[in-house]
Scaffold this active site. Sequence first.
Site, PDB file in Angstrom:
ATOM      1  N   ASP A  12       0.755  -1.143   0.102  1.00 45.26           N
ATOM      2  CA  ASP A  12       0.000   0.015  -0.041  1.00 45.26           C
ATOM      3  C   ASP A  12       1.050   1.162  -0.061  1.00 45.26           C
ATOM      4  O   ASP A  12       2.000   0.976   0.323  1.00 45.26           O
ATOM      5  CB  ASP A  12      -1.102  -0.018   1.250  1.00 45.26           C
ATOM      6  N   ASP A  14      -0.418   4.972   0.692  1.00 47.24           N
ATOM      7  CA  ASP A  14      -0.596   6.083   1.867  1.00 47.24           C
ATOM      8  C   ASP A  14      -0.721   5.319   3.038  1.00 47.24           C
ATOM      9  O   ASP A  14      -1.371   4.553   3.402  1.00 47.24           O
ATOM     10  CB  ASP A  14      -1.844   6.604   1.369  1.00 47.24           C
TER      11      ASP A  14
END
Length: 196
Positions: A12, A14
């Site tokens: 991922d 953010d």
Amino acid sequence: MKPDKILTIGIDIDGTVTSPSSIVPLMNESFGRDLRYEDCVEYNLANVYQITDAEFEMWLDQNGERLYDGAPVHGIADQVLRDWFTSHKLVYISAREDRHRDVTLQWFARYNIPHHEVDLIGSHDKLSAARKWGVDLFLEDRLENALQLSEALQIHVFLFDTPYNQASLPPLVHRVTSWEEVAQKVNELFPAKTSV
């Protein structure tokens, strides 16, 4: 892709590669609040800031570029990812929309963060993308994603510790507090696959 990559790591962006607190100052500025990162005890920031989901979506639509461009790197994420790049396939799977590809790739270039694939899926449901790329391990900050990915794919997920993802975790989900700890756990969990 050369067949010599050992692990395919789903990552991922953010709150995982970028600092999870980076959104708070921008939201405070926009909504006239003075919240701290520690106050963000749920992932849905619309609830934290007492705005509607539609207002948050509109805010992100207007401020996404600035947010993604200005986010600091999370700890030593850049160093660890550079170390992994020659051995592992790095696949970034993000809820960012594809229209933010340019600012994302420019940010990666600015911090010399390597990648093999960047899949901006525009959704929090990362399961089909993780399946598509055949990930062996996933790095995430959203609790719901970590639980879904570990259960559906039977893979280890490293969940970065944040105020908004506190819960008891199943055996395949490992809470981590730093990228140093991530690097150490990869070596522990995949010793045969990480030795040179």
